[in-house]
Scaffold this motif. Structure first.
Motif, PDB file in Angstrom:
ATOM      1  N   CYS A  39      -3.552   6.024   0.680  1.00  0.00           N
ATOM      2  CA  CYS A  39      -4.804   5.413   1.125  1.00  0.00           C
ATOM      3  C   CYS A  39      -5.275   5.974   2.460  1.00  0.00           C
TER       4      CYS A  39
ATOM      5  N   HIS B 257       0.838  -1.194   0.000  1.00  0.00           N
ATOM      6  CA  HIS B 257       0.000   0.000   0.000  1.00  0.00           C
ATOM      7  C   HIS B 257       0.878   1.251   0.000  1.00  0.00           C
TER       8      HIS B 257
ATOM      9  N   ASP C 154      -2.580  -0.274  -4.138  1.00  0.00           N
ATOM     10  CA  ASP C 154      -3.245   0.571  -3.163  1.00  0.00           C
ATOM     11  C   ASP C 154      -4.758   0.555  -3.373  1.00  0.00           C
ATOM     12  N   HIS C 155      -5.482   1.013  -2.353  1.00  0.00           N
ATOM     13  CA  HIS C 155      -6.936   0.971  -2.368  1.00  0.00           C
ATOM     14  C   HIS C 155      -7.518   1.934  -3.409  1.00  0.00           C
TER      15      HIS C 155
ATOM     16  N   ALA D 238      -9.146   5.083   1.622  1.00  0.00           N
ATOM     17  CA  ALA D 238      -8.702   4.881   0.242  1.00  0.00           C
ATOM     18  C   ALA D 238      -8.263   6.218  -0.348  1.00  0.00           C
TER      19      ALA D 238
END
Length: 267
Positions: A12, A8, A38-39, A55
């Motif tokens: 986020c 990540h 990543d989100h 996110a």
């Protein structure tokens, strides 16, 4: 060849460290292939309702892609892939599909973090478990995971049994659920991620558990690995254990991706 496909970034809102710091740890640990995933922006809610702590914002997506591309040039010794973790939200598949198609991704992680709007893996919402019959909850959760696999949106299903994160487990035989899930994974051609983040939480084991992984192996579902790192020191954490788990059920190869096409490497 260690592979960590689940990194990540600070974009986020609940991860720390720079992307370059993650890569430096990967190099130090001898990891040869990594992927940032990543989100995705919270595409199913109006912008004013989106939580920046869950996110990245939509306007950050282009910079995310550019930074990964730049780091690929800076770290030629690493095979750096561009991924994205995308929540499966029933009723919003068209929006997700259009967003995914707009990006030059190497792979897409599909995940389920919500059951009937409840973010069940959020520590702030853990009290909600007491409101559920765990047998019903597990049936609902795994049906959503099965639907995610069948949606055609994803290359990899991430942390497949995330519902066990806080140690809430029903008194039931999960094999029929696992069998149905594995059958759908095979039919729809998705890959399963062995995710080591479960080792860092009350679940105390990788996602998925060995029983589910055994079922997936029996059904010929391919496998890959990820740490779900949210800070640099978590990069590659537990991957040795994950590889041993993968080997123990019979796998001899893990899956890697480029431009959403897969190939296999020996382990």
């Amino acid at each position: 060849m260690p592979v960590d496909y689940h990194l990540h970034t600070a974009r986020c809102g609940h991860a720390s460290g720079t992307m370059e710091e993650y890569l430096k740890v990967a190099v130090d640990k001898g990891i040869t292939e990594v992927g940032f995933a990543d989100h995705i922006p919270i595409y199913w809610l109006p912008p004013e309702q989106r939580d920046g702590g869950l996110a990245m914002a939509s306007e950050e997506l282009p910079a995310y892609v550019v930074e990964v591309n730049n780091l690929q040039e800076i770290y030629p010794q690493l095979n750096i892939k561009l991924g994205l973790e995308v929540d499966y939200i029933p009723g919003h598949l068209h929006t997700a599909r259009q967003l995914i198609k707009s990006l030059p991704l190497d792979y897409v992680l599909g995940s389920v973090h919500y059951v009937e709007g409840w973010g069940f893996d959020n520590p702030d919402l853990i009290g909600e478990y007491k409101k559920w019959d765990l047998t019903e909850l597990y049936h609902k959760y795994f049906e959503l995971v099965r639907q995610a696999a069948a949606s055609g949106l994803f290359d990899i299903i991430a942390h497949t049994d995330l519902i066990k994160k806080f140690g809430y487990r029903p008194n039931m035989d999960l094999k029929p659920i696992y069998r149905k899930l594995a059958s759908t994974f095979r039919e729809c051609g998705v890959c399963v991620e062995v995710n080591t983040a479960g080792l860092r939480v009350p679940a105390g084991e990788c996602y998925p558990c060995i029983e589910l992984l055994q079922m997936l192996y029996r059904y010929g579902v391919p496998v890959t690995t990820g740490s779900d790192a949210h800070k640099p020191e978590q990069v590659g954490e537990g991957l040795d254990l994950a590889i041993n788990l993968i080997k123990s059920v019979g796998y001899t190869k893990i899956t890697v991706f480029k431009n959403r096409k897969r190939r296999y490497i020996e382990i």
